[in-house]
Design a protein around this motif. Structure first.
Motif, PDB file in Angstrom:
ATOM      1  N   ASP A 151       0.825  -1.207   0.000  1.00  0.00           N
ATOM      2  CA  ASP A 151       0.000   0.000   0.000  1.00  0.00           C
ATOM      3  C   ASP A 151       0.858   1.255   0.000  1.00  0.00           C
ATOM      4  OD1 ASP A 151      -2.687  -1.206   0.320  1.00  0.00           O
ATOM      5  OD2 ASP A 151      -1.793  -1.969   2.169  1.00  0.00           O
ATOM      6  N   MET A 152       2.088   1.145   0.527  1.00  0.00           N
ATOM      7  CA  MET A 152       3.000   2.281   0.617  1.00  0.00           C
ATOM      8  C   MET A 152       4.421   1.760   0.471  1.00  0.00           C
ATOM      9  SD  MET A 152       5.274   4.332   2.678  1.00  0.00           S
ATOM     10  CE  MET A 152       5.522   3.053   3.842  1.00  0.00           C
ATOM     11  N   VAL A 153       5.207   2.452  -0.320  1.00  0.00           N
ATOM     12  CA  VAL A 153       6.628   2.131  -0.465  1.00  0.00           C
ATOM     13  C   VAL A 153       7.413   3.414  -0.276  1.00  0.00           C
ATOM     14  CG1 VAL A 153       8.450   1.264  -1.996  1.00  0.00           C
ATOM     15  CG2 VAL A 153       6.138   0.276  -2.126  1.00  0.00           C
ATOM     16  N   SER A 154       8.376   3.376   0.642  1.00  0.00           N
ATOM     17  CA  SER A 154       9.301   4.496   0.808  1.00  0.00           C
ATOM     18  C   SER A 154      10.694   4.002   0.492  1.00  0.00           C
ATOM     19  CB  SER A 154       9.277   5.036   2.241  1.00  0.00           C
ATOM     20  OG  SER A 154       8.128   5.810   2.453  1.00  0.00           O
ATOM     21  N   GLU A 155      11.391   4.777  -0.320  1.00  0.00           N
ATOM     22  CA  GLU A 155      12.776   4.455  -0.646  1.00  0.00           C
ATOM     23  C   GLU A 155      13.685   5.395   0.128  1.00  0.00           C
ATOM     24  OE1 GLU A 155      15.818   3.982  -4.424  1.00  0.00           O
ATOM     25  OE2 GLU A 155      13.904   4.983  -4.718  1.00  0.00           O
ATOM     26  N   VAL A 156      14.564   4.815   0.918  1.00  0.00           N
ATOM     27  CA  VAL A 156      15.542   5.578   1.667  1.00  0.00           C
ATOM     28  C   VAL A 156      16.811   5.608   0.814  1.00  0.00           C
ATOM     29  CG1 VAL A 156      16.826   5.759   3.822  1.00  0.00           C
ATOM     30  CG2 VAL A 156      14.515   4.792   3.833  1.00  0.00           C
ATOM     31  N   ARG A 157      17.163   6.790   0.358  1.00  0.00           N
ATOM     32  CA  ARG A 157      18.284   6.934  -0.579  1.00  0.00           C
ATOM     33  C   ARG A 157      19.481   7.551   0.129  1.00  0.00           C
ATOM     34  NH1 ARG A 157      19.850  11.015  -4.444  1.00  0.00           N
ATOM     35  NH2 ARG A 157      18.193  12.339  -3.651  1.00  0.00           N
ATOM     36  N   GLU A 158      20.628   6.922  -0.061  1.00  0.00           N
ATOM     37  CA  GLU A 158      21.849   7.478   0.514  1.00  0.00           C
ATOM     38  C   GLU A 158      22.325   8.657  -0.317  1.00  0.00           C
ATOM     39  OE1 GLU A 158      26.480   6.340   0.789  1.00  0.00           O
ATOM     40  OE2 GLU A 158      25.118   4.779   1.507  1.00  0.00           O
ATOM     41  N   ILE A 159      22.542   9.762   0.335  1.00  0.00           N
ATOM     42  CA  ILE A 159      23.134  10.933  -0.301  1.00  0.00           C
ATOM     43  C   ILE A 159      24.560  11.106   0.202  1.00  0.00           C
ATOM     44  CG2 ILE A 159      22.974  13.449  -0.525  1.00  0.00           C
ATOM     45  CD1 ILE A 159      19.875  13.040  -0.334  1.00  0.00           C
ATOM     46  N   LYS A 160      24.728  10.881   1.490  1.00  0.00           N
ATOM     47  CA  LYS A 160      26.026  11.006   2.130  1.00  0.00           C
ATOM     48  C   LYS A 160      26.022  10.067   3.334  1.00  0.00           C
ATOM     49  CE  LYS A 160      28.850  14.752   4.023  1.00  0.00           C
ATOM     50  NZ  LYS A 160      28.845  16.201   4.312  1.00  0.00           N
ATOM     51  N   HIS A 161      27.148   9.432   3.610  1.00  0.00           N
ATOM     52  CA  HIS A 161      27.214   8.522   4.746  1.00  0.00           C
ATOM     53  C   HIS A 161      28.558   8.663   5.442  1.00  0.00           C
ATOM     54  CE1 HIS A 161      26.751   5.042   7.301  1.00  0.00           C
ATOM     55  NE2 HIS A 161      25.562   4.809   6.798  1.00  0.00           N
ATOM     56  N   HIS A 162      28.537   8.655   6.768  1.00  0.00           N
ATOM     57  CA  HIS A 162      29.757   8.811   7.552  1.00  0.00           C
ATOM     58  C   HIS A 162      30.748   7.658   7.374  1.00  0.00           C
ATOM     59  CE1 HIS A 162      26.613   7.062  10.148  1.00  0.00           C
ATOM     60  NE2 HIS A 162      27.589   6.263  10.566  1.00  0.00           N
ATOM     61  N   PHE A 163      30.305   6.483   6.900  1.00  0.00           N
ATOM     62  CA  PHE A 163      31.234   5.382   6.630  1.00  0.00           C
ATOM     63  C   PHE A 163      32.320   5.825   5.654  1.00  0.00           C
ATOM     64  CE2 PHE A 163      28.298   1.465   7.431  1.00  0.00           C
ATOM     65  CZ  PHE A 163      28.370   1.684   8.786  1.00  0.00           C
ATOM     66  N   LYS A 164      31.943   6.660   4.695  1.00  0.00           N
ATOM     67  CA  LYS A 164      32.896   7.101   3.668  1.00  0.00           C
ATOM     68  C   LYS A 164      33.983   8.012   4.230  1.00  0.00           C
ATOM     69  CE  LYS A 164      29.835   6.116  -0.061  1.00  0.00           C
ATOM     70  NZ  LYS A 164      28.732   6.545  -0.857  1.00  0.00           N
ATOM     71  N   LYS A 165      33.765   8.509   5.445  1.00  0.00           N
ATOM     72  CA  LYS A 165      34.789   9.291   6.139  1.00  0.00           C
ATOM     73  C   LYS A 165      35.625   8.390   7.050  1.00  0.00           C
ATOM     74  CE  LYS A 165      32.229  13.628   6.731  1.00  0.00           C
ATOM     75  NZ  LYS A 165      31.683  14.515   7.783  1.00  0.00           N
ATOM     76  N   GLY A 166      35.346   7.099   7.020  1.00  0.00           N
ATOM     77  CA  GLY A 166      36.078   6.161   7.869  1.00  0.00           C
ATOM     78  C   GLY A 166      35.493   6.008   9.254  1.00  0.00           C
ATOM     79  N   ILE A 167      34.300   6.531   9.470  1.00  0.00           N
ATOM     80  CA  ILE A 167      33.640   6.409  10.771  1.00  0.00           C
ATOM     81  C   ILE A 167      32.832   5.109  10.758  1.00  0.00           C
ATOM     82  CG2 ILE A 167      32.007   7.427  12.396  1.00  0.00           C
ATOM     83  CD1 ILE A 167      32.728  10.175  11.068  1.00  0.00           C
ATOM     84  N   GLY A 168      33.205   4.176  11.606  1.00  0.00           N
ATOM     85  CA  GLY A 168      32.572   2.857  11.636  1.00  0.00           C
ATOM     86  C   GLY A 168      31.208   2.857  12.295  1.00  0.00           C
ATOM     87  N   ALA A 169      30.611   1.660  12.316  1.00  0.00           N
ATOM     88  CA  ALA A 169      29.303   1.483  12.935  1.00  0.00           C
ATOM     89  C   ALA A 169      29.370   1.816  14.416  1.00  0.00           C
ATOM     90  CB  ALA A 169      28.832   0.035  12.747  1.00  0.00           C
ATOM     91  N   GLN A 170      28.365   2.540  14.877  1.00  0.00           N
ATOM     92  CA  GLN A 170      28.342   3.006  16.261  1.00  0.00           C
ATOM     93  C   GLN A 170      27.077   2.537  16.966  1.00  0.00           C
ATOM     94  OE1 GLN A 170      29.879   7.156  16.791  1.00  0.00           O
ATOM     95  NE2 GLN A 170      29.300   7.273  14.630  1.00  0.00           N
ATOM     96  N   PRO A 171      27.223   2.174  18.252  1.00  0.00           N
ATOM     97  CA  PRO A 171      26.015   1.808  19.001  1.00  0.00           C
ATOM     98  C   PRO A 171      25.079   3.010  19.121  1.00  0.00           C
ATOM     99  CG  PRO A 171      27.939   1.961  20.460  1.00  0.00           C
ATOM    100  CD  PRO A 171      28.426   2.126  19.058  1.00  0.00           C
ATOM    101  N   GLY A 172      23.800   2.725  18.976  1.00  0.00           N
ATOM    102  CA  GLY A 172      22.802   3.791  19.043  1.00  0.00           C
ATOM    103  C   GLY A 172      22.576   4.472  17.710  1.00  0.00           C
ATOM    104  N   ILE A 173      23.440   4.234  16.742  1.00  0.00           N
ATOM    105  CA  ILE A 173      23.281   4.800  15.396  1.00  0.00           C
ATOM    106  C   ILE A 173      23.016   3.671  14.395  1.00  0.00           C
ATOM    107  CG2 ILE A 173      24.319   6.184  13.543  1.00  0.00           C
ATOM    108  CD1 ILE A 173      23.828   7.817  16.074  1.00  0.00           C
ATOM    109  N   GLU A 174      23.963   2.752  14.268  1.00  0.00           N
ATOM    110  CA  GLU A 174      23.794   1.632  13.332  1.00  0.00           C
ATOM    111  C   GLU A 174      23.196   0.393  13.994  1.00  0.00           C
ATOM    112  OE1 GLU A 174      25.811   4.382  11.065  1.00  0.00           O
ATOM    113  OE2 GLU A 174      26.705   3.593  12.892  1.00  0.00           O
ATOM    114  N   TYR A 175      23.392   0.256  15.269  1.00  0.00           N
ATOM    115  CA  TYR A 175      22.870  -0.945  15.941  1.00  0.00           C
ATOM    116  C   TYR A 175      22.514  -0.644  17.375  1.00  0.00           C
ATOM    117  CZ  TYR A 175      27.651  -1.373  17.715  1.00  0.00           C
ATOM    118  OH  TYR A 175      28.860  -1.140  18.314  1.00  0.00           O
TER     119      TYR A 175
END
Length: 175
Positions: A151-175
């Motif tokens: 009934d509804m589809v939302s596409e979440v599109r990456e424009i910019k991501h902190h991983f590309k700056k070398g910032i790894g997965a963080q608790p409370g943000i990625e998991y």
């Protein structure tokens, strides 16, 4: 309160926030006294923030059906296949039971894309959904057939991501 029509909602795309969007819906549902069941496919870490947080929430049940490691596309471990099958069967039971107002199948789209769960099985879960139940399907790679049925589809599109700056997965943000 007027009667509610259950919907099929899909959150897909390569950007961050699909599970987070589903969790936001869950909080809203709980705020209205509704019952929520979430099955996480391909996730098996009990230290994820949402696993910890939901243990404090009323009317929220979360089950992980995955290992605590990445699944290799095209060559899944037998345990990945077994857990995904268990998750799909659990989803069938929960949806058919009609006890929950909101059922979230987190990362189900990826599980389909990786061949852990068949597209036909997910389409049949949609058909099984009671009228009052809202079903949420999250994850990248949602198939055309699943999106057509939603009934509804939302596409979440990456424009910019902190991983590309070398910032790894963080608790409370990625998991």
């Amino acid at each position: 309160m007027k009667s509610k029509k259950g919907l099929v909602l899909v959150y897909t795309g390569n950007g961050k926030g699909k599970t987070t969007a589903a969790m936001g819906l869950a909080l809203r549902a709980i705020g209205h006294g509704e019952k929520v069941y979430m099955i996480q496919f391909m996730k098996g870490n009990p230290d994820y923030g949402e696993v910890r947080a939901t243990s404090y929430l009323p009317n929220f049940h979360l089950v992980q059906k995955g290992r605590d490691c990445f699944v290799k596309k095209g060559d899944p471990h037998p345990e990945d296949l077994r857990l995904a099958r268990e998750g799909a069967e659990l989803a069938r039971q929960v949806i058919a039971g009609g006890e929950y107002d909101l059922v979230i199948l987190d990362e189900i789209n990826v599980a389909v894309d990786f061949g852990l769960v068949s597209e036909e099985d997910v389409l049949s879960l949609i058909d099984l959904k009671p009228e009052k139940t809202t079903l949420v399907l999250t994850g990248r790679y949602a198939s055309e057939k699943l999106m057509e049925k939603a009934d509804m589809v939302s596409e979440v599109r990456e424009i910019k991501h902190h991983f590309k700056k070398g910032i790894g997965a963080q608790p409370g943000i990625e998991y």
